[in-house]
Design a protein around this motif. Structure first.
Motif, PDB file in Angstrom:
ATOM      1  N   GLU A  35       0.813  -1.212   0.000  1.00 42.02           N
ATOM      2  CA  GLU A  35       0.000   0.000   0.000  1.00 42.02           C
ATOM      3  C   GLU A  35       0.853   1.273   0.000  1.00 42.02           C
ATOM      4  O   GLU A  35       0.331   2.378   0.144  1.00 42.02           O
ATOM      5  N   LEU A  36       2.175   1.100  -0.134  1.00 37.37           N
ATOM      6  CA  LEU A  36       3.067   2.265  -0.022  1.00 37.37           C
ATOM      7  C   LEU A  36       2.717   3.417  -0.981  1.00 37.37           C
ATOM      8  O   LEU A  36       2.667   4.575  -0.543  1.00 37.37           O
ATOM      9  N   PRO A  37       2.483   3.146  -2.270  1.00 35.25           N
ATOM     10  CA  PRO A  37       2.143   4.277  -3.156  1.00 35.25           C
ATOM     11  C   PRO A  37       0.898   5.030  -2.695  1.00 35.25           C
ATOM     12  O   PRO A  37       0.862   6.260  -2.741  1.00 35.25           O
ATOM     13  N   LEU A  38      -0.116   4.285  -2.229  1.00 36.26           N
ATOM     14  CA  LEU A  38      -1.339   4.933  -1.745  1.00 36.26           C
ATOM     15  C   LEU A  38      -1.087   5.681  -0.449  1.00 36.26           C
ATOM     16  O   LEU A  38      -1.625   6.776  -0.233  1.00 36.26           O
ATOM     17  N   GLU A  39      -0.253   5.093   0.430  1.00 37.41           N
ATOM     18  CA  GLU A  39       0.088   5.759   1.698  1.00 37.41           C
ATOM     19  C   GLU A  39       0.808   7.073   1.426  1.00 37.41           C
ATOM     20  O   GLU A  39       0.537   8.093   2.084  1.00 37.41           O
ATOM     21  N   VAL A  40       1.747   7.043   0.469  1.00 35.77           N
ATOM     22  CA  VAL A  40       2.486   8.263   0.107  1.00 35.77           C
ATOM     23  C   VAL A  40       1.525   9.318  -0.432  1.00 35.77           C
ATOM     24  O   VAL A  40       1.589  10.493  -0.050  1.00 35.77           O
ATOM     25  N   GLU A  41       0.613   8.893  -1.304  1.00 36.99           N
ATOM     26  CA  GLU A  41      -0.359   9.824  -1.890  1.00 36.99           C
ATOM     27  C   GLU A  41      -1.265  10.419  -0.808  1.00 36.99           C
ATOM     28  O   GLU A  41      -1.533  11.632  -0.808  1.00 36.99           O
ATOM     29  N   ASP A  42      -1.731   9.568   0.123  1.00 38.88           N
ATOM     30  CA  ASP A  42      -2.604  10.048   1.209  1.00 38.88           C
ATOM     31  C   ASP A  42      -1.869  11.049   2.100  1.00 38.88           C
ATOM     32  O   ASP A  42      -2.448  12.065   2.517  1.00 38.88           O
ATOM     33  N   LEU A  43      -0.600  10.758   2.402  1.00 35.38           N
ATOM     34  CA  LEU A  43       0.192  11.667   3.239  1.00 35.38           C
ATOM     35  C   LEU A  43       0.412  13.007   2.540  1.00 35.38           C
ATOM     36  O   LEU A  43       0.345  14.065   3.172  1.00 35.38           O
ATOM     37  N   HIS A 149       9.891   9.091   5.335  1.00 33.47           N
ATOM     38  CA  HIS A 149      10.194   7.686   5.651  1.00 33.47           C
ATOM     39  C   HIS A 149       9.527   6.757   4.636  1.00 33.47           C
ATOM     40  O   HIS A 149      10.165   5.830   4.119  1.00 33.47           O
ATOM     41  N   LYS A 150       8.236   7.013   4.360  1.00 33.27           N
ATOM     42  CA  LYS A 150       7.491   6.173   3.420  1.00 33.27           C
ATOM     43  C   LYS A 150       8.050   6.299   2.004  1.00 33.27           C
ATOM     44  O   LYS A 150       8.140   5.316   1.261  1.00 33.27           O
ATOM     45  N   LYS A 151       8.435   7.533   1.621  1.00 33.86           N
ATOM     46  CA  LYS A 151       9.021   7.748   0.291  1.00 33.86           C
ATOM     47  C   LYS A 151      10.348   7.008   0.163  1.00 33.86           C
ATOM     48  O   LYS A 151      10.660   6.459  -0.899  1.00 33.86           O
ATOM     49  N   SER A 152      11.109   7.027   1.233  1.00 39.38           N
ATOM     50  CA  SER A 152      12.396   6.339   1.241  1.00 39.38           C
ATOM     51  C   SER A 152      12.188   4.835   1.059  1.00 39.38           C
ATOM     52  O   SER A 152      12.898   4.189   0.282  1.00 39.38           O
ATOM     53  N   GLU A 153      11.191   4.296   1.777  1.00 35.57           N
ATOM     54  CA  GLU A 153      10.855   2.864   1.643  1.00 35.57           C
ATOM     55  C   GLU A 153      10.487   2.549   0.202  1.00 35.57           C
ATOM     56  O   GLU A 153      10.968   1.567  -0.382  1.00 35.57           O
ATOM     57  N   LEU A 154       9.594   3.383  -0.354  1.00 31.92           N
ATOM     58  CA  LEU A 154       9.110   3.161  -1.716  1.00 31.92           C
ATOM     59  C   LEU A 154      10.241   3.299  -2.734  1.00 31.92           C
ATOM     60  O   LEU A 154      10.358   2.490  -3.656  1.00 31.92           O
ATOM     61  N   ASP A 155      11.085   4.314  -2.560  1.00 33.71           N
ATOM     62  CA  ASP A 155      12.212   4.531  -3.482  1.00 33.71           C
ATOM     63  C   ASP A 155      13.172   3.345  -3.465  1.00 33.71           C
ATOM     64  O   ASP A 155      13.678   2.928  -4.516  1.00 33.71           O
ATOM     65  N   ASN A 156      13.419   2.806  -2.266  1.00 34.30           N
ATOM     66  CA  ASN A 156      14.320   1.643  -2.152  1.00 34.30           C
ATOM     67  C   ASN A 156      13.766   0.446  -2.906  1.00 34.30           C
ATOM     68  O   ASN A 156      14.494  -0.245  -3.617  1.00 34.30           O
ATOM     69  N   ILE A 157      12.452   0.215  -2.733  1.00 30.69           N
ATOM     70  CA  ILE A 157      11.814  -0.911  -3.435  1.00 30.69           C
ATOM     71  C   ILE A 157      11.831  -0.678  -4.936  1.00 30.69           C
ATOM     72  O   ILE A 157      12.113  -1.590  -5.717  1.00 30.69           O
ATOM     73  N   LEU A 158      11.529   0.562  -5.348  1.00 29.25           N
ATOM     74  CA  LEU A 158      11.516   0.884  -6.778  1.00 29.25           C
ATOM     75  C   LEU A 158      12.907   0.716  -7.387  1.00 29.25           C
ATOM     76  O   LEU A 158      13.048   0.179  -8.492  1.00 29.25           O
ATOM     77  N   ASN A 159      13.926   1.173  -6.661  1.00 24.87           N
ATOM     78  CA  ASN A 159      15.296   1.047  -7.151  1.00 24.87           C
ATOM     79  C   ASN A 159      15.698  -0.406  -7.329  1.00 24.87           C
ATOM     80  O   ASN A 159      16.436  -0.759  -8.250  1.00 24.87           O
TER      81      ASN A 159
END
Length: 261
Positions: A35-43, A149-159
């Motif tokens: 749900e990270l992309p949605l969490e980032v968008e909601d934040l 923090h959430k963006k960092s998590e998402l960026d790591n997974i995307l990378n």
């Protein structure tokens, strides 16, 4: 002109199972994001809302200060008028003029009292808005830290997965071109209709991997023969034998390793 080689049923089944393995790997990568992309968008939306609230509160504080300033100026003018009226009372010729000036003084004093009351109310509003503003600024800083923090998590997974996912999507399109259109349409239709996205499944301990209903021995023999595409009557999924599945899984896992390297 060379005759086009006819594709056997076994080759079709292998291609379909390979396609399933690729799509399942893509699903796995996307599930890692959760749900990270949605969490980032909601934040981001929440922070935008707080920013608007801060902007409105700051505008309100400016307006309150202007009102206090206006009322303070009004009081000074009223006090000046009172002084003027009282000076005039010293030079009146009769009681009627004195009483008229007294009423003017009384009116200005009431106006001063009202203005002072308004200033008190404005100052109370100001204190309340400042508290809300400080709380909102504190909240937005917390949400920004959480967003980072959430963006960092998402960026790591995307990378880690973006390159592999892109390559897998290209492989999906390539594999689909090698399978006849009616089978691809059937595969896509089945995949969309099931929760786990498995359109092609194996026989496991005599049962379909999709429905867990027992497959009759004669049907199992037909599946293992790989002479026709067989659909599970319970789940609607395409069935392949365990040996074929293991061979294709081993082959595709080697490809996945290369793509993720």
């Amino acid at each position: 002109m060379a005759k086009k080689k006819e594709v056997t049923v076994e080759e079709k089944l292998r291609a379909l199972y390979d396609l399933q393995l690729i799509d399942s790997r893509i699903d796995e990568i996307r599930n890692m994001r959760g749900e990270l992309p949605l969490e980032v968008e909601d934040l981001e939306d929440e922070i935008a809302g707080y920013s608007k609230r801060i902007e409105k509160l700051e505008e309100d504080l400016v307006s309150v200060d202007e009102n206090i300033s206006a009322k303070t100026h009004f009081i000074k003018e009223a006090e000046s008028m009172i002084k003027k009226y009282k000076e005039q009372q010293d030079n009146v010729r009769n009681n009627r003029e004195f009483d008229a000036l007294s009423k003017e003084v009384e009116f200005q004093e009431l106006e001063i009292e009202l203005a002072q009351k308004h200033i008190k109310e404005f100052k109370a509003q100001k204190e309340h808005k400042k508290v809300v503003l400080d709380e909102t600024k504190e909240r937005i800083e917390e949400r920004k830290a959480h967003l980072d923090h959430k963006k960092s998590e998402l960026d790591n997974i995307l990378n880690e997965t973006e390159k592999e996912e892109k390559a897998l999507i290209e492989k999906t399109e390539s594999f689909k071109k090698s399978i006849e259109e009616r089978l691809v349409k059937a595969y896509d239709r089945i995949r969309k209709s099931v929760k786990n996205g498995l359109a092609v499944v194996t026989i496991e301990r005599g049962a379909s991997g999709g429905s867990f209903f027992t497959i009759p021995p004669q049907v199992q023999v037909e599946i293992a023969a790989r002479r026709k595409v067989i659909i599970d009557e319970h789940s609607g999924r395409i069935l392949v034998d365990q040996v074929l599945a293991e061979e294709e899984t081993d082959k595709m896992n080697k490809m996945f390793k290369k793509l993720s390297a």
